[in-house]
Motif scaffolding. Structure first.
Motif, mmCIF file in Angstrom:
data_model
loop_
_atom_site.group_PDB
_atom_site.id
_atom_site.type_symbol
_atom_site.label_atom_id
_atom_site.label_comp_id
_atom_site.label_asym_id
_atom_site.label_seq_id
_atom_site.Cartn_x
_atom_site.Cartn_y
_atom_site.Cartn_z
ATOM 1 N N GLN A 95 -1.225 -5.491 -1.480
ATOM 2 C CA GLN A 95 -0.337 -4.561 -0.790
ATOM 3 C C GLN A 95 -0.870 -3.141 -0.963
ATOM 4 O OE1 GLN A 95 3.085 -5.673 -3.185
ATOM 5 N NE2 GLN A 95 3.237 -3.592 -3.925
ATOM 6 N N LEU A 96 -0.257 -2.250 -0.240
ATOM 7 C CA LEU A 96 -0.664 -0.854 -0.367
ATOM 8 C C LEU A 96 -0.248 -0.316 -1.733
ATOM 9 C CD1 LEU A 96 0.548 0.482 3.092
ATOM 10 C CD2 LEU A 96 -1.827 0.273 2.360
ATOM 11 N N PRO A 97 -0.954 0.697 -2.255
ATOM 12 C CA PRO A 97 -0.447 1.379 -3.457
ATOM 13 C C PRO A 97 0.825 2.139 -3.081
ATOM 14 C CG PRO A 97 -2.405 2.485 -2.619
ATOM 15 C CD PRO A 97 -2.219 1.256 -1.778
ATOM 16 N N PRO A 98 1.592 2.617 -4.049
ATOM 17 C CA PRO A 98 2.818 3.348 -3.697
ATOM 18 C C PRO A 98 2.573 4.442 -2.662
ATOM 19 C CG PRO A 98 2.750 2.959 -6.052
ATOM 20 C CD PRO A 98 1.425 2.495 -5.510
ATOM 21 N N ALA A 99 1.428 5.111 -2.748
ATOM 22 C CA ALA A 99 1.086 6.118 -1.735
ATOM 23 C C ALA A 99 -0.382 5.985 -1.364
ATOM 24 C CB ALA A 99 1.360 7.514 -2.272
ATOM 25 N N VAL A 100 -0.714 6.404 -0.155
ATOM 26 C CA VAL A 100 -2.117 6.355 0.253
ATOM 27 C C VAL A 100 -2.778 7.718 0.092
ATOM 28 C CG1 VAL A 100 -1.729 4.447 1.837
ATOM 29 C CG2 VAL A 100 -1.576 6.795 2.697
ATOM 30 N N ASP A 101 -1.972 8.752 -0.152
ATOM 31 C CA ASP A 101 -2.564 10.068 -0.405
ATOM 32 C C ASP A 101 -1.582 10.916 -1.229
ATOM 33 O OD1 ASP A 101 -4.454 12.034 -0.438
ATOM 34 O OD2 ASP A 101 -4.740 12.058 1.734
ATOM 35 N N TYR A 102 -2.136 11.987 -1.785
ATOM 36 C CA TYR A 102 -1.377 12.845 -2.686
ATOM 37 C C TYR A 102 -1.787 14.276 -2.353
ATOM 38 C CZ TYR A 102 0.383 14.509 -7.242
ATOM 39 O OH TYR A 102 1.055 15.151 -8.247
ATOM 40 N N ALA A 106 10.898 -2.651 -1.324
ATOM 41 C CA ALA A 106 11.352 -2.785 0.066
ATOM 42 C C ALA A 106 10.464 -2.004 1.025
ATOM 43 C CB ALA A 106 12.796 -2.296 0.187
ATOM 44 N N TYR A 107 9.799 -0.976 0.507
ATOM 45 C CA TYR A 107 9.025 -0.116 1.400
ATOM 46 C C TYR A 107 7.527 -0.201 1.096
ATOM 47 C CZ TYR A 107 13.808 1.633 1.346
ATOM 48 O OH TYR A 107 15.174 1.705 1.372
ATOM 49 N N ASN A 108 7.101 -1.220 0.376
ATOM 50 C CA ASN A 108 5.692 -1.218 -0.046
ATOM 51 C C ASN A 108 4.707 -1.454 1.097
ATOM 52 O OD1 ASN A 108 5.755 -3.984 0.250
ATOM 53 N ND2 ASN A 108 5.898 -4.403 -1.947
ATOM 54 N N SER A 109 5.192 -1.863 2.261
ATOM 55 C CA SER A 109 4.256 -2.064 3.381
ATOM 56 C C SER A 109 4.077 -0.782 4.205
ATOM 57 C CB SER A 109 4.768 -3.182 4.280
ATOM 58 O OG SER A 109 6.059 -2.859 4.752
ATOM 59 N N LEU A 110 4.861 0.238 3.901
ATOM 60 C CA LEU A 110 4.785 1.491 4.671
ATOM 61 C C LEU A 110 3.818 2.466 3.985
ATOM 62 C CD1 LEU A 110 6.134 3.147 7.067
ATOM 63 C CD2 LEU A 110 7.494 4.217 5.252
ATOM 64 N N PRO A 111 2.804 2.946 4.681
ATOM 65 C CA PRO A 111 1.923 3.943 4.071
ATOM 66 C C PRO A 111 2.706 5.244 3.803
ATOM 67 C CG PRO A 111 0.918 2.985 6.046
ATOM 68 C CD PRO A 111 2.350 2.553 6.029
ATOM 69 N N LYS A 112 2.461 5.836 2.634
ATOM 70 C CA LYS A 112 3.206 7.055 2.274
ATOM 71 C C LYS A 112 2.236 8.117 1.734
ATOM 72 C CE LYS A 112 6.344 3.739 0.535
ATOM 73 N NZ LYS A 112 5.331 2.834 0.077
ATOM 74 N N ILE A 113 2.597 9.348 1.966
ATOM 75 C CA ILE A 113 1.846 10.466 1.386
ATOM 76 C C ILE A 113 2.795 11.185 0.433
ATOM 77 C CG2 ILE A 113 0.777 12.702 1.867
ATOM 78 C CD1 ILE A 113 -0.029 11.580 4.623
ATOM 79 N N MET A 114 2.358 11.399 -0.794
ATOM 80 C CA MET A 114 3.186 12.138 -1.756
ATOM 81 C C MET A 114 2.846 13.615 -1.625
ATOM 82 S SD MET A 114 4.748 9.553 -2.850
ATOM 83 C CE MET A 114 5.961 10.625 -3.550
ATOM 84 N N LEU A 115 3.885 14.410 -1.627
ATOM 85 C CA LEU A 115 3.722 15.853 -1.457
ATOM 86 C C LEU A 115 4.360 16.520 -2.676
ATOM 87 C CD1 LEU A 115 2.790 17.911 0.710
ATOM 88 C CD2 LEU A 115 5.136 17.904 1.577
ATOM 89 N N THR A 116 3.686 17.533 -3.215
ATOM 90 C CA THR A 116 4.258 18.181 -4.396
ATOM 91 C C THR A 116 3.791 19.627 -4.547
ATOM 92 O OG1 THR A 116 4.527 17.987 -6.790
ATOM 93 C CG2 THR A 116 2.412 17.307 -5.895
ATOM 94 N N GLY A 117 4.649 20.391 -5.126
ATOM 95 C CA GLY A 117 4.254 21.752 -5.485
ATOM 96 C C GLY A 117 3.741 21.809 -6.907
ATOM 97 N N PHE A 118 3.790 20.690 -7.598
ATOM 98 C CA PHE A 118 3.414 20.651 -9.025
ATOM 99 C C PHE A 118 2.473 19.464 -9.273
ATOM 100 C CE2 PHE A 118 7.734 22.064 -8.288
ATOM 101 C CZ PHE A 118 7.731 23.342 -8.827
ATOM 102 N N PRO A 119 1.272 19.500 -8.720
ATOM 103 C CA PRO A 119 0.391 18.335 -8.849
ATOM 104 C C PRO A 119 -0.029 18.079 -10.295
ATOM 105 C CG PRO A 119 -0.766 20.161 -7.815
ATOM 106 C CD PRO A 119 0.658 20.587 -7.958
#
Lengths: 144, 677
Positions: free
Chosen positions: B104-111, B76-89
């Motif tokens: 389509q975009l990948p699940p996230a555009v940055d990590y 449902a949200y695959n057209s929205l660019p997302k950045i994944m944020l983590t304290g445990f890369p």
């Protein structure tokens, strides 16, 4: 009859046992050729390959090599393999346009499974477009 | 950059608060979510252009918690660019988040790591990643000046209401903002854009004319399809798979497509078309005289759509009716008999109250009593027939790539009468008859105005008197508007005869389902004008009349000898041919040829005898070269046409077989011999 794929390995590491296992595994799937990173542009302009395998341990900068390949408007799958995976390098190679980032395995079975999966998947190619954004093209079997 | 809005989801309130302040200081509007549910609620309802999602969104102490990453992977949200944020890369999470996906975009555009990297603080890294994501992936043209139709008649809330008619006022503002983002993405790289007018309105989707202008140089003109993201994606995919593409006049090229969470838009360029001046076919029909409307029908089918029909044609054994049921189901149509009968009953009351028609709805009969002169028409109730699959007169038909919804809105016409088709949401493989019956239905129900039900009934009656699609009919005594509609319909049918053959049955089955589909649009809970009720009454009447005709064939079939339904049979008295239960229409020469074979069943019919008895040519009159030419040009051609008409699979004839080097033999089985004895 199984399909025979063409692999281009960028970065030679003859003394690396993992590299030898990789070559043996890829032989099962088709033919391969090894070149140095200096030759990559020239070779890809002249030949077509299904998969370009960049050995991160045998090139100066894997993200930079991936960028150079994508700048050629090359639609081949670009897979970066490494003995010492790190999330920052993974992030950098994906942002440069890599199809996948794999830990260099010493198991032929595992390598085959990984590459079969990559070859079976329809893949997208991400590259910069004319007005500065990133374009996500439909991947297909047409290559460089 | 006050319009740039980010969803920031993290279950650590302090962290979320401080990091948000950094982003807000950079000019971004931040919508905070402290849980998965809050994040999903914002994504579903608010205007957001980028999402920053913590990977461990549920429990920071749980190493197995990847709920933020799972949210990023939801379709449902695959057209929205997302950045994944983590304290445990870790590498595996990067692979899941950033690995490219087709179309389509990948699940996230940055990590991004919360802790920062290479001497930069976590906040600095995050701000840089956000800026980069906006530049590379969000790509909203904030400087674009948009004119929303003439006098602002197509402002975002208006368009959103057309696409999502049931949206609450509360949600309208956010959704309108999202639609504005959509156009700002679509016209990235331009300095000005103007929306022209709505060309067509579909369920959840509209087609617009649009014009974009770069800072310097000439403008571009497009037809833009925009609406529910899934519907626009389906149209785009069908365009890619089925629409003939190329260059030059009449070419249709997808210039660009973009998506937001809820909307999609695709801009098509029509080769050689001045979009600003083009009219929808309905407008053209109303403005221009009959002769010009006829010329447009000719151009549409013999030129514009010919490119579609020339590809992948085959005579499929699947009955016409099966396709029709697919159409009904394809767009949310229903074949629940109880629901349909309720709808008819509701319509009956509304029509009576408005003084349009008295409708008596019996289980197997509809009696319509028009208010104009009190004429009474009695026809079978089409609803049981549509639901019970009783229509057995459902012959195989020529299939290929069709537009799927040719009507008064999906055809554009320019001043010279050239045509273009737009709206590819229904394009696909199917019976070619579909486009013709779709347009005929649109002529009757969309283009014909000012005619009462009695006149509409007369129009249907005269059309049903046609024996084959190429036939002319009597236009005497019709009002000018009905006569115009009839002439246009006759031209559509003539074009259909040229493309798919002259047989009426598949055409009528198609018309029945088109009319039924239009009637299904009637919603008892809404109020309609008298004119609208007349159209629904016409649709219902039309379906009932088609039903009677088809049923009469069905009943007739039961009275015919067994070979009419099991094999091949000629009704010499009525000059009718029946093959395995379907009536086949043949041109006079084809009928004569088949009659000759039929008179010599299971016997070799030599070419010279065929030439003599069917074509009236004596062998002695011809030189050897002329004999060869005669065989090639006339006999072979006509036998080939005959096979297309009578054989279930013309490539492997079972009735009319070739005896190599000699001639042909009509093979009739036991059923025919039994009957003869």
């Amino acid at each position: 009859m199984s399909i025979s794929y063409r692999f281009l390995i960028v970065g030679d590491a003859p003394d690396d046992y993992g590299h030898q296992v990789l070559r043996e595994a890829l032989s099962t799937l088709g033919s391969w050729q090894v070149i140095s990173e200096a030759e990559v542009v020239f070779v890809l302009q002249a030949q077509t390959y299904d998969v370009v395998v960049v050995d991160a341990g045998a090139v100066k900068s894997a993200p930079e090599v991936v960028s150079r390949i994508r700048a050629l408007d090359c639609n081949a799958r670009v897979v970066v393999v490494t003995l010492s995976p790190h999330w920052k390098i993974a992030r950098a190679v994906f942002r440069a346009g890599a199809t996948d980032y794999l830990s260099k395995s010493l198991s032929k079975t595992e390598i085959l499974a990984n590459f079969r999966s990559i070859l079976e998947r329809r893949v997208a190619v991400v590259r910069p477009d004319a007005d500065g954004g990133m374009r996500n093209d439909t991947g297909n079997d047409s290559v460089c | 950059m006050t319009q740039a809005t980010i969803l920031f989801a993290d279950n650590d309130r302090d962290f979320l608060g401080t990091r948000s302040e950094f982003l807000e200081a950079e000019g971004y509007t931040v919508l905070k979510a402290y849980s998965l549910e809050e994040a999903r609620d914002i994504l579903d309802h608010r205007r957001v252009q980028l999402a920053i999602l913590d990977i461990r969104l549920t429990d920071d102490t749980d190493a197995g918690d990847i709920s933020g990453l799972e949210l990023a992977q939801e379709a449902a949200y695959n057209s929205l660019p997302k950045i994944m944020l983590t304290g445990f890369p870790n590498v595996e999470a990067v692979r899941i988040a950033l690995r490219p996906v087709v179309n389509q975009l990948p699940p996230a555009v940055d990590y991004v790591s919360k802790k920062g990297e290479e001497g930069r603080s976590g906040a600095e890294v995050l701000i840089e990643a956000v800026k980069q994501a906006f530049a590379e992936h969000v790509r909203i043209n904030w400087d674009l000046r948009i004119r929303w139709g003439q006098q602002g008649g197509l402002l975002p809330p208006v368009l959103v209401s057309l696409i999502y008619p049931d949206l609450t006022r509360k949600r309208l503002a956010d959704r309108s903002g999202e639609l504005e983002d959509l156009f700002r993405k679509l016209f990235h790289g331009y300095s000005h854009a103007t929306l022209g007018r709505v060309l067509a309105r579909r369920q959840g989707r509209i087609l617009l004319s649009a014009f974009s202008y770069p800072a310097q140089g000439p403008g571009q003109q497009f037809v833009v399809s925009c609406g529910h993201r899934a519907k626009v994606e389906t149209e785009r995919d069908r365009y890619g798979s089925f629409v003939p593409q190329g260059v030059g006049e009449k070419s249709i090229n997808l210039e660009k497509s973009v998506e937001t969470i809820h909307f999609g838009a695709a801009a098509y360029r029509l080769g050689g078309c001045v979009v600003e001046e083009a009219l929808a076919l309905t407008e053209f029909y109303h403005q221009q005289p009959t002769a010009r409307a006829l010329a447009v029908i000719e151009d549409l089918f013999s030129s514009t759509l010919r490119l579609w029909y020339e590809r992948a044609q085959e005579k499929r054994p699947q009955p016409m009716e099966a396709f029709c049921r697919e159409w009904l189901g394809a767009d949310g149509g229903t074949l629940d008999q109880t629901a349909l009968e309720k709808r008819v009953a509701g319509f009956s009351q509304a029509a009576l109250a408005a003084g349009v028609v008295g409708l008596d709805c019996l289980p197997h009969k509809l009696v319509l009593c028009s208010s104009e002169g009190g004429a009474e028409f009695s026809y079978p109730n089409p609803m049981p027939y549509l639901c019970e699959e009783r229509i057995t007169v459902s012959p195989p038909t020529l299939c290929g790539i069709t537009h799927g919804r040719v009507d008064g809105e999906s055809v554009l016409v320019d001043r010279t009468g050239q045509t273009w088709t737009v709206d590819f949401g229904m394009a696909g493989l199917g019976p070619l008859v579909r486009d013709f019956v779709s347009l005929e239905t649109s002529v009757k129900l969309d283009m014909l105005v000012g005619a009462g039900l009695t006149q509409r009934h007369e129009l249907e009656r005269r059309l049903l008197a046609m024996h084959h699609l190429g036939e002319e009919i009597d236009l005497e005594g019709m009002s000018p508007e009905v006569e115009k509609a009839l002439q246009v319909i006759i031209r559509i049918r003539s074009q259909a005869a040229d493309t798919i053959g002259p047989e009426m049955e598949p055409y009528l089955v198609g018309l029945l389902f088109c009319a039924a589909r239009r009637f299904f649009d009637y919603q008892p809970e809404l109020r309609y004008t008298k004119g609208e009720l007349v159209i629904f009454a016409h649709a219902l009447l039309s379906a009932a009349m088609m039903c009677r005709k088809l049923v009469s064939w069905e009943d007739r079939l039961h009275e015919l000898p067994a070979q009419a339904s099991e094999s091949l049979w000629i009704d010499a008295d009525n000059r009718e041919v029946w093959v395995e239960g379907r009536r086949v229409t043949l041109p006079p020469l084809g009928f004569r040829l088949l009659q000759y074979f039929y008179d010599h069943p299971n016997q070799l019919c030599e070419r010279l005898d065929i030439a003599k008895h069917v074509f009236g040519v004596e062998h002695s009159d011809l030189r050897p070269a002329e004999v060869e030419l005669m065989e090639k040009d006339q006999i072979n051609t006509n036998v080939s046409r005959l096979r297309k008409a009578i054989e279930p699979n013309p490539s492997y004839p079972k009735y009319l077989v070739t005896v190599h080097g000699s001639g042909y033999k009509l093979v009739l089985g036991d059923v025919n011999r039994r009957d003869e004895s």
